[in-house]
Enzyme design. Structure first.
Site, PDB file in Angstrom:
ATOM      1  N   ASP A   9      13.903 -11.151  -5.692  1.00  0.00           N
ATOM      2  CA  ASP A   9      13.497 -10.616  -6.987  1.00  0.00           C
ATOM      3  C   ASP A   9      13.182  -9.126  -6.883  1.00  0.00           C
ATOM      4  O   ASP A   9      13.251  -8.396  -7.875  1.00  0.00           O
ATOM      5  CB  ASP A   9      12.313 -11.386  -7.566  1.00  0.00           C
ATOM      6  CG  ASP A   9      11.216 -11.677  -6.561  1.00  0.00           C
ATOM      7  OD1 ASP A   9      11.313 -11.225  -5.409  1.00  0.00           O
ATOM      8  OD2 ASP A   9      10.258 -12.381  -6.927  1.00  0.00           O
ATOM      9  N   CYS A  64       0.852  -1.175   0.000  1.00  0.00           N
ATOM     10  CA  CYS A  64       0.000   0.000   0.000  1.00  0.00           C
ATOM     11  C   CYS A  64       0.891   1.229   0.000  1.00  0.00           C
ATOM     12  O   CYS A  64       2.082   1.151   0.311  1.00  0.00           O
ATOM     13  CB  CYS A  64      -0.944   0.013   1.196  1.00  0.00           C
ATOM     14  SG  CYS A  64      -0.129  -0.092   2.816  1.00  0.00           S
ATOM     15  N   GLU A  93       5.856 -12.712  -7.379  1.00  0.00           N
ATOM     16  CA  GLU A  93       7.053 -13.506  -7.651  1.00  0.00           C
ATOM     17  C   GLU A  93       7.431 -13.345  -9.113  1.00  0.00           C
ATOM     18  O   GLU A  93       6.591 -13.498  -9.999  1.00  0.00           O
ATOM     19  CB  GLU A  93       6.799 -14.979  -7.338  1.00  0.00           C
ATOM     20  CG  GLU A  93       8.010 -15.870  -7.532  1.00  0.00           C
ATOM     21  CD  GLU A  93       7.744 -17.326  -7.169  1.00  0.00           C
ATOM     22  OE1 GLU A  93       8.643 -18.165  -7.422  1.00  0.00           O
ATOM     23  OE2 GLU A  93       6.648 -17.626  -6.655  1.00  0.00           O
TER      24      GLU A  93
END
Length: 205
Positions: free
Chosen positions: A89, A2, A69
């Site tokens: 990542d 957020c 992901e």
């Protein structure tokens, strides 16, 4: 995830608390002059504190909150010869942004939604995967960008409870779903799949 344009620690803490069920491994917030961000973490790729978010680049000029992901992040890291300090990542996303700007999003393979703020340009960049697997909602109370993974998080940031969107209700009764970017709440939109959204203080989108 957020966040919103502006600084309000109490608000971003409320928004993040509404997402705790999505990330039980910890949560953190950032509140600075032009940007506030929150992240409820589900630690998978790098469970160490190095993988915590919001995550800065090395120069602390770009910060990100990321949900999802990236399946090909190792290939991208190696092919682009990226020197990373974490096994996440998320850091690969930051490195690719520094090198290519938001054009890098088309290189990603995976399910994702993220909000990125560049302190140098004072611009927000939001993105959602092409299949729309990871949710991302936006609202603009007082003309300022707010975003979250769930509408309930956004609702904690709005000055009043949003009204029911009667057009969306009609569509739901006929179709059994609400076509995006509409939602059941007035003033809250779903970011369409495959979208990159840019917002700045001067109103640029």
């Amino acid at each position: 995830i957020c966040g919103f344009a502006g600084e309000d620690r109490a608000k971003i803490e409320r928004m993040t608390s509404a997402l705790v069920h999505r990330g039980p491994d910890g949560n953190a917030v950032l509140a600075m002059r032009d940007a506030s961000m929150g992240h409820a973490r589900l630690a998978i790729l790098d469970p160490t504190p190095q993988g915590d978010q919001p995550m800065w680049n090395e120069e602390r000029t770009v910060v990100i909150v990321f949900n999802g992901e990236i399946y090909n992040y190792r290939q991208l890291r190696d092919a682009e010869n990226l020197r990373c300090r974490t096994g996440t990542d998320t850091e690969v996303i930051l490195k690719l942004y520094e090198r290519y700007g938001m054009k890098f999003v088309e290189m990603l393979r995976g399910m994702f939604a993220f909000g990125l703020y560049d302190t140098r340009t004072r611009k927000w960049h939001l993105a959602r995967d092409g299949s729309g697997i990871k949710p991302l909602y936006v609202s603009y109370p007082d003309g300022r960008l707010h975003f979250a993974s769930e509408m309930r998080s956004l609702m904690t940031a709005l000055p009043s409870r949003p009204a029911l969107d009667m057009r969306s209700l009609s569509l739901y009764l006929r179709l059994q779903y609400v076509p995006g970017p509409r939602t059941m709440c007035e003033g809250i939109e779903s970011v369409p799949p495959g979208t990159v959204l840019t917002w700045s203080e001067n109103g640029e989108r």
